[in-house]
Design a protein around this motif. Structure first.
Motif, PDB file in Angstrom:
ATOM      1  N   ILE A 103      17.853  52.732  31.679  1.00 39.06           N
ATOM      2  CA  ILE A 103      18.968  51.793  31.664  1.00 39.06           C
ATOM      3  C   ILE A 103      20.103  52.408  32.473  1.00 39.06           C
ATOM      4  O   ILE A 103      20.510  53.545  32.235  1.00 39.06           O
ATOM      5  N   TRP A 104      20.619  51.652  33.426  1.00 34.60           N
ATOM      6  CA  TRP A 104      21.610  52.203  34.344  1.00 34.60           C
ATOM      7  C   TRP A 104      22.738  51.204  34.584  1.00 34.60           C
ATOM      8  O   TRP A 104      22.543  49.989  34.531  1.00 34.60           O
ATOM      9  N   ASN A 105      23.915  51.746  34.847  1.00 35.97           N
ATOM     10  CA  ASN A 105      25.063  50.948  35.282  1.00 35.97           C
ATOM     11  C   ASN A 105      25.419  49.863  34.275  1.00 35.97           C
ATOM     12  O   ASN A 105      25.746  48.735  34.637  1.00 35.97           O
ATOM     13  N   GLY A 106      25.346  50.221  32.989  1.00 35.81           N
ATOM     14  CA  GLY A 106      25.703  49.252  31.958  1.00 35.81           C
ATOM     15  C   GLY A 106      27.203  48.974  31.939  1.00 35.81           C
ATOM     16  O   GLY A 106      28.001  49.895  31.846  1.00 35.81           O
ATOM     17  N   GLN A 107      27.562  47.711  32.057  1.00 33.73           N
ATOM     18  CA  GLN A 107      28.959  47.291  32.000  1.00 33.73           C
ATOM     19  C   GLN A 107      29.157  46.479  30.721  1.00 33.73           C
ATOM     20  O   GLN A 107      28.454  45.500  30.496  1.00 33.73           O
ATOM     21  N   MET A 108      30.114  46.913  29.886  1.00 30.55           N
ATOM     22  CA  MET A 108      30.332  46.276  28.595  1.00 30.55           C
ATOM     23  C   MET A 108      31.808  45.970  28.393  1.00 30.55           C
ATOM     24  O   MET A 108      32.668  46.607  29.005  1.00 30.55           O
ATOM     25  N   PRO A 109      32.129  45.002  27.535  1.00 30.61           N
ATOM     26  CA  PRO A 109      33.524  44.603  27.348  1.00 30.61           C
ATOM     27  C   PRO A 109      34.359  45.588  26.544  1.00 30.61           C
ATOM     28  O   PRO A 109      35.557  45.386  26.397  1.00 30.61           O
ATOM     29  N   ASP A 110      33.759  46.644  26.021  1.00 34.35           N
ATOM     30  CA  ASP A 110      34.503  47.622  25.232  1.00 34.35           C
ATOM     31  C   ASP A 110      33.965  49.020  25.515  1.00 34.35           C
ATOM     32  O   ASP A 110      32.862  49.192  26.024  1.00 34.35           O
ATOM     33  N   ASP A 111      34.758  50.026  25.135  1.00 35.82           N
ATOM     34  CA  ASP A 111      34.384  51.419  25.399  1.00 35.82           C
ATOM     35  C   ASP A 111      33.362  51.956  24.416  1.00 35.82           C
ATOM     36  O   ASP A 111      32.743  52.994  24.660  1.00 35.82           O
ATOM     37  N   THR A 112      33.192  51.282  23.274  1.00 34.69           N
ATOM     38  CA  THR A 112      32.292  51.796  22.235  1.00 34.69           C
ATOM     39  C   THR A 112      30.918  51.139  22.262  1.00 34.69           C
ATOM     40  O   THR A 112      30.053  51.484  21.472  1.00 34.69           O
ATOM     41  N   GLY A 113      30.707  50.177  23.161  1.00 37.44           N
ATOM     42  CA  GLY A 113      29.429  49.475  23.211  1.00 37.44           C
ATOM     43  C   GLY A 113      28.314  50.303  23.824  1.00 37.44           C
ATOM     44  O   GLY A 113      28.556  51.215  24.614  1.00 37.44           O
ATOM     45  N   SER A 114      27.068  49.969  23.459  1.00 30.91           N
ATOM     46  CA  SER A 114      25.896  50.701  23.965  1.00 30.91           C
ATOM     47  C   SER A 114      24.719  49.755  24.118  1.00 30.91           C
ATOM     48  O   SER A 114      24.633  48.717  23.455  1.00 30.91           O
ATOM     49  N   ASP A 163      -1.040  50.762  34.537  1.00 33.28           N
ATOM     50  CA  ASP A 163       0.274  51.139  35.052  1.00 33.28           C
ATOM     51  C   ASP A 163       0.630  50.440  36.356  1.00 33.28           C
ATOM     52  O   ASP A 163       1.634  50.780  36.996  1.00 33.28           O
ATOM     53  N   GLU A 164      -0.166  49.462  36.758  1.00 34.00           N
ATOM     54  CA  GLU A 164       0.134  48.735  37.987  1.00 34.00           C
ATOM     55  C   GLU A 164       0.968  47.485  37.663  1.00 34.00           C
ATOM     56  O   GLU A 164       0.489  46.344  37.714  1.00 34.00           O
ATOM     57  N   PHE A 165       2.185  47.713  37.286  1.00 31.32           N
ATOM     58  CA  PHE A 165       3.097  46.620  36.986  1.00 31.32           C
ATOM     59  C   PHE A 165       4.466  46.946  37.569  1.00 31.32           C
ATOM     60  O   PHE A 165       4.784  48.111  37.846  1.00 31.32           O
ATOM     61  N   ASN A 166       5.271  45.941  37.728  1.00 32.82           N
ATOM     62  CA  ASN A 166       6.613  46.103  38.275  1.00 32.82           C
ATOM     63  C   ASN A 166       7.652  45.647  37.252  1.00 32.82           C
ATOM     64  O   ASN A 166       7.395  44.749  36.448  1.00 32.82           O
ATOM     65  N   VAL A 167       8.808  46.304  37.323  1.00 36.27           N
ATOM     66  CA  VAL A 167       9.931  45.923  36.461  1.00 36.27           C
ATOM     67  C   VAL A 167      11.121  45.633  37.364  1.00 36.27           C
ATOM     68  O   VAL A 167      11.525  46.474  38.175  1.00 36.27           O
ATOM     69  N   THR A 168      11.666  44.437  37.247  1.00 33.66           N
ATOM     70  CA  THR A 168      12.814  44.053  38.071  1.00 33.66           C
ATOM     71  C   THR A 168      14.082  44.725  37.555  1.00 33.66           C
ATOM     72  O   THR A 168      14.102  45.288  36.459  1.00 33.66           O
ATOM     73  N   ARG A 169      15.143  44.633  38.362  1.00 34.51           N
ATOM     74  CA  ARG A 169      16.414  45.263  37.978  1.00 34.51           C
ATOM     75  C   ARG A 169      16.997  44.661  36.697  1.00 34.51           C
ATOM     76  O   ARG A 169      17.739  45.330  35.988  1.00 34.51           O
ATOM     77  N   THR A 221      26.459  43.604  31.463  1.00 35.76           N
ATOM     78  CA  THR A 221      25.507  43.639  32.568  1.00 35.76           C
ATOM     79  C   THR A 221      24.820  44.999  32.582  1.00 35.76           C
ATOM     80  O   THR A 221      25.384  45.989  32.088  1.00 35.76           O
ATOM     81  N   PHE A 222      23.631  45.065  33.137  1.00 37.45           N
ATOM     82  CA  PHE A 222      22.895  46.331  33.202  1.00 37.45           C
ATOM     83  C   PHE A 222      21.821  46.231  34.266  1.00 37.45           C
ATOM     84  O   PHE A 222      21.502  45.142  34.757  1.00 37.45           O
ATOM     85  N   GLU A 223      21.227  47.372  34.600  1.00 37.43           N
ATOM     86  CA  GLU A 223      20.095  47.439  35.505  1.00 37.43           C
ATOM     87  C   GLU A 223      19.012  48.303  34.860  1.00 37.43           C
ATOM     88  O   GLU A 223      19.304  49.236  34.126  1.00 37.43           O
ATOM     89  N   ILE A 224      17.766  47.957  35.144  1.00 41.81           N
ATOM     90  CA  ILE A 224      16.632  48.780  34.727  1.00 41.81           C
ATOM     91  C   ILE A 224      16.032  49.410  35.973  1.00 41.81           C
ATOM     92  O   ILE A 224      15.657  48.704  36.923  1.00 41.81           O
TER      93      ILE A 224
END
Length: 275
Positions: A103-114, A163-169, A221-224
């Motif tokens: 999980i990358w570049n997670g944008q959240m409305p508060d500082d304590t979110g996860s 293991d031949e699968f794709n994961v989108t952002r 928002t987030f990216e995988i």
């Protein structure tokens, strides 16, 4: 004097507990997705010390009146109040394995979110993790490295066969000719409502607020990132410094305790000796 014993002893116990937490953080510095624990200390209530004397009234009176004088406050010790995980983002490491997700570049409305992956624990219930070091079991299901099923956003197990699968952002798994949204949840205050379990899993407290689907949460928002894992967010240099400081604090309280013990020994075995 006994108050000093209790104060020094509580300091030693607190530093020992803190050292255990720091040691566990250091031991998991290379564990993918591990979130370092932070400790909070709290002092026991202070006591207001007074000296009580007797004030003699004039000779024609036969009573003494207590005369109290304030000496000051006395701290009665310290204890480790709680352990709180730090859910800050860890750095990413590229592995090239299609089963590794981060999980990358997670944008959240508060500082304590996860943000978390949704996992089926050994009891059949739902737990959560940040460790995306996944693998595929003998039946083709996506599982954690401890064998727990990874769930989609509907709470179902995910079968990819190989293991031949794709994961989108945005976290959609493309496998077997279909698309399965990976179960990613958002919690506004996980440090308060989640407790650490085994195998890098977090469990929701009985009275805690349930997390929500991150895709439906406003302002989230987030990216995988496929082929990457999130490193532990343990700062090894800072942790080592804190471990040395904790050890020194333990030693200081130990020396105070030894001094009190020596004073008690003199009071009992020398000053109070009958000759």
């Amino acid at each position: 004097m006994l108050r000093g014993f209790y104060t020094a002893a509580s300091g030693m116990m607190t530093q020992q507990n803190r050292q255990d937490v720091l040691s566990n953080n250091m031991a998991n510095a290379l564990t993918p997705g591990y979130k370092a624990d932070q400790t909070t200390m709290r002092a026991f209530p202070e006591m207001l010390i007074e000296r009580t004397d007797s004030k003699q009234l004039p000779v024609h009176h036969s009573v003494n009146i207590p005369n109290n004088k304030l000496i000051g406050s006395l701290n009665t010790g310290v204890y480790m109040q709680e352990t709180i995980p730090d859910f800050g983002q860890g750095d990413l490491k590229e592995t090239g394995m299609s089963t590794d997700l981060a999980i990358w570049n997670g944008q959240m409305p508060d500082d304590t979110g996860s943000l978390f992956y949704t996992i089926q624990n050994q009891d059949g219930g739902t737990s959560y993790t940040r460790n995306g070091n996944f693998t595929i079991d003998a039946n083709g299901f996506l599982v954690t490295n401890s064998g727990h099923y990874v769930l989609d956003e509907g709470g179902n197990q995910i079968q990819v066969n190989n293991d031949e699968f794709n994961v989108t952002r945005n976290g959609e798994i493309q496998a077997n000719g279909g698309v399965t949204p990976l179960g990613i949840v958002y919690h506004p205050n996980a440090a308060q409502d989640f407790t650490k379990g085994n195998n890098d899993l977090y469990n929701l407290e009985e009275d805690g607020e349930a997390p929500v689907n991150a895709r439906n949460a406003g302002g989230v928002t987030f990216e995988i990132r496929q082929g990457m894992i999130e490193r532990s967010n343990v700062d090894t240099t800072q942790t080592m410094t804190e471990m040395l400081q904790t050890y020194r604090n333990f030693e200081a309280n130990q020396q105070v305790l030894k001094a009190y013990d020596k004073s008690m020994d003199m009071a009992v075995n020398q000053i109070g000796r009958l000759r």
